[in-house]
Motif scaffolding. Sequence first.
Motif, PDB file in Angstrom:
ATOM      1  N   UNK A 165       0.812  -1.213   0.000  1.00 36.26           N
ATOM      2  CA  UNK A 165       0.000   0.000   0.000  1.00 36.26           C
ATOM      3  C   UNK A 165       0.840   1.255   0.000  1.00 36.26           C
ATOM      4  N   UNK A 166       1.906   1.262   0.808  1.00 38.90           N
ATOM      5  CA  UNK A 166       2.786   2.429   0.851  1.00 38.90           C
ATOM      6  C   UNK A 166       3.533   2.591  -0.462  1.00 38.90           C
ATOM      7  N   UNK A 167       3.952   1.475  -1.059  1.00 36.16           N
ATOM      8  CA  UNK A 167       4.634   1.539  -2.357  1.00 36.16           C
ATOM      9  C   UNK A 167       3.717   2.114  -3.426  1.00 36.16           C
ATOM     10  N   UNK A 168       2.452   1.707  -3.366  1.00 37.67           N
ATOM     11  CA  UNK A 168       1.502   2.229  -4.348  1.00 37.67           C
ATOM     12  C   UNK A 168       1.303   3.732  -4.175  1.00 37.67           C
ATOM     13  N   UNK A 169       1.132   4.183  -2.943  1.00 33.89           N
ATOM     14  CA  UNK A 169       0.864   5.604  -2.694  1.00 33.89           C
ATOM     15  C   UNK A 169       2.081   6.480  -2.964  1.00 33.89           C
ATOM     16  N   UNK A 170       3.270   5.992  -2.590  1.00 35.11           N
ATOM     17  CA  UNK A 170       4.465   6.839  -2.643  1.00 35.11           C
ATOM     18  C   UNK A 170       5.285   6.688  -3.907  1.00 35.11           C
ATOM     19  N   UNK A 171       5.143   5.551  -4.600  1.00 29.29           N
ATOM     20  CA  UNK A 171       5.989   5.303  -5.774  1.00 29.29           C
ATOM     21  C   UNK A 171       5.159   5.189  -7.047  1.00 29.29           C
ATOM     22  N   UNK A 172       4.200   4.248  -7.035  1.00 32.90           N
ATOM     23  CA  UNK A 172       3.478   3.932  -8.267  1.00 32.90           C
ATOM     24  C   UNK A 172       2.542   5.073  -8.666  1.00 32.90           C
ATOM     25  N   UNK A 173       1.710   5.529  -7.726  1.00 29.94           N
ATOM     26  CA  UNK A 173       0.696   6.533  -8.067  1.00 29.94           C
ATOM     27  C   UNK A 173       1.305   7.841  -8.572  1.00 29.94           C
ATOM     28  N   UNK A 174       2.325   8.392  -7.912  1.00 28.05           N
ATOM     29  CA  UNK A 174       2.898   9.636  -8.463  1.00 28.05           C
ATOM     30  C   UNK A 174       3.485   9.460  -9.865  1.00 28.05           C
ATOM     31  N   UNK A 175       4.007   8.265 -10.144  1.00 28.08           N
ATOM     32  CA  UNK A 175       4.621   8.045 -11.448  1.00 28.08           C
ATOM     33  C   UNK A 175       3.593   7.916 -12.572  1.00 28.08           C
ATOM     34  N   UNK A 176       2.425   7.331 -12.262  1.00 27.46           N
ATOM     35  CA  UNK A 176       1.432   7.092 -13.319  1.00 27.46           C
ATOM     36  C   UNK A 176       0.318   8.133 -13.298  1.00 27.46           C
ATOM     37  N   UNK A 177       0.398   9.114 -12.395  1.00 28.92           N
ATOM     38  CA  UNK A 177      -0.643  10.137 -12.363  1.00 28.92           C
ATOM     39  C   UNK A 177      -0.794  10.870 -13.689  1.00 28.92           C
TER      40      UNK A 177
END
Length: 294
Positions: free
Chosen positions: A209-221
């Motif tokens: 969950x933290x990886x998704x919020x801090x890494x994945x989501x900002x990159x694919x926004x």
Amino acid sequence: MTTTVPAAGPVRRLAGTLHRRPRLQLSLLLSAPLAWLALAYLGSLTVLFLSAFWTTDSFTSNVVKIWNTDNFTALFTTGVYRQVALRSIGVALAVTALCVLIAFPIAFYTARIANPKRRPLLVVAILTPLWASYLVKAYAWRLILAQGGLLDWALKPLGLEGPGYGLTATVLVLTYLWLPYMILPIHAGLEQLPASLLDASADLGARSGRTFRSVVLPMILPSIAAGSVFTFSLSLGDYIAVQIVGGKTQLIGNLIYSNITLDLPLAAALGTVPVVIIVFYLLAVRRTGALSSL
């Protein structure tokens, strides 16, 4: 014995000039499509905006070129037009949100989990619904959502029933129609996501969950915003799906369609509303860098 070099012809001189000036060459190549864009698209929008200031003869329904702002005054003072505009924006946002929720797990599987040899086939499978006719898909959903239709039959053992025709059906159908336009940008964004970032996040003890919020989501926004440009704009101006499965629901698209023959200037004024909304939406999306991902 001396040989004389023949003088270069006009075609060769022009070719040499273009070779030395690449910007001039690019300008000439783009001049025809840009001129067509300005004439066909921007020109039609200009005519649309100007005709919104005309009026209609109440007896003959003929357009009378008398300049006034009555149509725009009616848009801002008539409650039904405001309600329809807000409902249309809400439907477009709902379709966009549903597309994001459905598209992300599909795109994550196709871009990060699936066998690399099968990924092109999965992308083709995502694109396959776009090859079918819009009307065929919309009428297929009409049969599915009909009372006693396939959806009612599937939900009956659970004691439930389908939504029937109406606003919910419109959102479902538009989500199905425009979903590929959201999957593809997210798929491309996830493919470009470096695996080293995910490994580093895991090594630092971050959970999924933290990886998704801090890494994945900002990159694919930016990819999500790019897909939303399609889903939002296509949903905002759609009127065929509303006619087929919307029941008594009125959105701005079919309101424009119903006024074209009766009051063309009013329909033109209504037509400027989605144009203005989309312009503001594009300006907001531009700040995310999504337009460079299109």
